[in-house]
Design a protein around this motif. Sequence first.
Motif, PDB file in Angstrom:
ATOM      1  N   GLY A 488       0.840  -1.195   0.000  1.00  0.00           N
ATOM      2  CA  GLY A 488       0.000   0.000   0.000  1.00  0.00           C
ATOM      3  C   GLY A 488       0.869   1.236   0.000  1.00  0.00           C
ATOM      4  O   GLY A 488       2.097   1.161   0.016  1.00  0.00           O
ATOM      5  N   ILE A 489       0.241   2.395   0.001  1.00  0.00           N
ATOM      6  CA  ILE A 489       0.976   3.668   0.035  1.00  0.00           C
ATOM      7  C   ILE A 489       0.808   4.238   1.431  1.00  0.00           C
ATOM      8  O   ILE A 489      -0.229   4.748   1.790  1.00  0.00           O
ATOM      9  N   CYS A 490       1.751   4.185   2.215  1.00  0.00           N
ATOM     10  CA  CYS A 490       2.973   3.386   2.174  1.00  0.00           C
ATOM     11  C   CYS A 490       3.413   3.272   3.627  1.00  0.00           C
ATOM     12  O   CYS A 490       3.364   2.208   4.189  1.00  0.00           O
ATOM     13  N   TYR A 491       3.793   4.437   4.232  1.00  0.00           N
ATOM     14  CA  TYR A 491       4.164   4.439   5.646  1.00  0.00           C
ATOM     15  C   TYR A 491       2.933   4.582   6.538  1.00  0.00           C
ATOM     16  O   TYR A 491       2.881   3.984   7.624  1.00  0.00           O
ATOM     17  N   ILE A 492       1.937   5.315   6.103  1.00  0.00           N
ATOM     18  CA  ILE A 492       0.681   5.349   6.858  1.00  0.00           C
ATOM     19  C   ILE A 492       0.061   3.962   6.853  1.00  0.00           C
ATOM     20  O   ILE A 492      -0.411   3.459   7.887  1.00  0.00           O
ATOM     21  N   TYR A 493       0.079   3.323   5.707  1.00  0.00           N
ATOM     22  CA  TYR A 493      -0.476   1.973   5.563  1.00  0.00           C
ATOM     23  C   TYR A 493       0.257   0.972   6.451  1.00  0.00           C
ATOM     24  O   TYR A 493      -0.370   0.209   7.203  1.00  0.00           O
ATOM     25  N   SER A 534       2.031  10.637  -0.431  1.00  0.00           N
ATOM     26  CA  SER A 534       2.384  10.582  -1.845  1.00  0.00           C
ATOM     27  C   SER A 534       3.004   9.241  -2.220  1.00  0.00           C
ATOM     28  O   SER A 534       3.693   8.611  -1.406  1.00  0.00           O
ATOM     29  N   CYS A 535       2.791   8.848  -3.470  1.00  0.00           N
ATOM     30  CA  CYS A 535       3.493   7.673  -3.996  1.00  0.00           C
ATOM     31  C   CYS A 535       5.003   7.896  -4.038  1.00  0.00           C
ATOM     32  O   CYS A 535       5.762   6.930  -4.154  1.00  0.00           O
ATOM     33  N   LYS A 536       5.434   9.137  -3.932  1.00  0.00           N
ATOM     34  CA  LYS A 536       6.867   9.410  -3.872  1.00  0.00           C
ATOM     35  C   LYS A 536       7.515   8.737  -2.670  1.00  0.00           C
ATOM     36  O   LYS A 536       8.715   8.430  -2.688  1.00  0.00           O
ATOM     37  N   GLY A 595      -2.411   1.666  -3.537  1.00  0.00           N
ATOM     38  CA  GLY A 595      -1.682   0.404  -3.525  1.00  0.00           C
ATOM     39  C   GLY A 595      -0.542   0.449  -4.516  1.00  0.00           C
ATOM     40  O   GLY A 595      -0.527   1.280  -5.424  1.00  0.00           O
ATOM     41  N   GLN A 596       0.414  -0.442  -4.325  1.00  0.00           N
ATOM     42  CA  GLN A 596       1.536  -0.489  -5.266  1.00  0.00           C
ATOM     43  C   GLN A 596       1.966  -1.914  -5.512  1.00  0.00           C
ATOM     44  O   GLN A 596       1.821  -2.780  -4.666  1.00  0.00           O
ATOM     45  N   GLY A 597       2.450  -2.133  -6.734  1.00  0.00           N
ATOM     46  CA  GLY A 597       3.022  -3.423  -7.092  1.00  0.00           C
ATOM     47  C   GLY A 597       4.527  -3.340  -7.201  1.00  0.00           C
ATOM     48  O   GLY A 597       5.240  -4.276  -6.880  1.00  0.00           O
ATOM     49  N   MET A 598       5.046  -2.178  -7.649  1.00  0.00           N
ATOM     50  CA  MET A 598       6.487  -1.994  -7.795  1.00  0.00           C
ATOM     51  C   MET A 598       6.798  -0.509  -7.741  1.00  0.00           C
ATOM     52  O   MET A 598       6.235   0.274  -8.508  1.00  0.00           O
ATOM     53  N   ALA A 599       7.685  -0.145  -6.828  1.00  0.00           N
ATOM     54  CA  ALA A 599       8.011   1.276  -6.654  1.00  0.00           C
ATOM     55  C   ALA A 599       8.522   1.871  -7.960  1.00  0.00           C
ATOM     56  O   ALA A 599       9.376   1.305  -8.636  1.00  0.00           O
ATOM     57  N   GLY A 600       7.977   3.021  -8.313  1.00  0.00           N
ATOM     58  CA  GLY A 600       8.417   3.719  -9.512  1.00  0.00           C
ATOM     59  C   GLY A 600       7.924   3.129 -10.807  1.00  0.00           C
ATOM     60  O   GLY A 600       8.330   3.576 -11.885  1.00  0.00           O
TER      61      GLY A 600
END
Length: 628
Positions: A488-493, A534-536, A595-600
Amino acid sequence: MTLKDGIEREINRIISILIRDQTKDGSWDYTFETGIATDAYMIILLRTFEINDEMLIQALVQRIAGNQEDNGSWKLFHDADEGDSSSTIQAYYALLYSGYVSKQEPRMRAAKKFILENGGIERAETFTKTLLAMTGQYTWKSLLPLPIEIILFPLSSPLNFYDFSVFGRANIAPLLILSHFKYKKTTSRTPDLSDLFARGTNTEFEHRNEDWRNLLTSMKDQLKQMTDKPADLKRKAVRAAEQYMLKRIEPDGTLLSYFSSTFLMIFALNALGYTLKNPMMVKAINGLRNMAVQIGDDLHIQYTTANVWNTALISHVLQDAGVPWSHNVIQRANHYLLSRQHTQFGDWVLRNANTMPGGWGFSTINTINPDVDDATASLRSICELTEVQPNYQQAWTRGIKWILSMQNDDGGWPAFERGVDKKWLSLAPIQGAEYLLLDPSTADLTGRTLEFFGNYSSMNKEHPAIRKGVKWLKNNQRKDGSWYGRWGICYIYGTWAALTGMAAFGKSTIDPSIKKAADWLRSIQNPDGGWGESCKSDIERTYVPLRDSTLTHTAWAVDAFIAVSDKSTPEIEKGIAYLIDQGEKEDWTNNYPKGQGMAGGFYIHYHSYRYIWPLLAMSNYRRKFLGQ
């Protein structure tokens, strides 16, 4: 209106939406949206195999073109500083190949300018270059020199095929075949992209590539010593790669239900001599076609479906919000989930040989690739029925055993397989190697698994698995108090998952780790009462604020506070007020990836999340602090 009244109104509003949106089979098929890459790849697939499905191609062209930025690029997420080079190459290629867009159009000239200014095709990530090589735009010799013989390396080898994650293997197996044959397929309509080369170099990549090549060459030499017929060895490896794919095709024809692996498999099968008349090819292509979903006026090809995930979460949060298990909507949902529990062995059994199947997968047609998160989510949903229906009790027992067996030796939980964490593989010269090739213990999986055991099972804090899990979380907390969430995004998750997991076993703000995490969450709350990330964060590997609040991030943060707090606090009440006041808002934050599958490279917008997580947070607030 009081906070209590607002909570009641918003809970009832969301419940009515979710009940309305349930499908006939009892599931929820909210969209799994992943940008324009799958749309672009689908156009290129259809044109390369001369499948002239013009309605589909035109619809995908419309979506791709509609997502172009003013500078000619395509972005991965709203607040990215600039466009993404690989995404722009994919979109540019697909639009040209479609035949409906000309190079001379201003938007295409702008895209070309952006690509060249950002290093040209040479700077594209590995899979984009692979796409280009497969279709005659790039040379195979410039790509990762992974020999097909790697699929025959013994498990005792320092590197073997099964050291890669199951997601990595699903994509690498067809790549091994394509690379081995130096596969290239062009048509009379194939665009010429030679003017997108900037003739630049990437010294760091080449250096890492050389180190990787030396390692693989030495291992390849070891295999050659085992036979005096290298050609036979190659044929055996090709056959092994083919069989790896064929044995993992799902009922809908896709390879483990992923778009990317299925896309590559179609080309790999063609390299092996399969034609479009072969039923397996037909079914695979149709499997990708069936990933199409309407989003407003646009058509999107999903990377996979998320029906099991959506259904497990929604059935659980509806029950958490007061919808009884006997209600028809819950009965139908849980019947669907029961039918999706796995009975077949998947690759997970290689490192977990003494356990029977019992997990759940992510997509509606997944039968052999379960994951821990879907398993705990499904068990939360069916928990109440285990007391009254024997078939649910049997499913429960199988599921619990499977989840416990998946715990890594370090105490944490992975997503798909135990023990797939050779960290040096993250140095492979592949963009996102850490995400593609590894499946380590993560804070989100570990926290959510602990939360499940603590709140839905009879397991206590002295159980060895629980003690190891809590210890893993404490050892992997960051200095600022947060945890990184892999999916997920990211540290909050990640922090939400860790806090709710530890709170389920009695941890509160008295605990130093909990207090530190709560202080961190408090420090990043926005003035409007919400949270946004952010996704950043995922790219920079440190928390980056979104500057705007989102419903999902706010719900995660609020739910974390609720779990570890003895009484309501100002930050909780401000967060709840945000969820109430902004629940019906329609702006870009609703579509922002959570959500994320691969950073960047790969981010996910779950269309269900704007309902699921606010409903969970408000229901938990109501029960804990309002006594309802």
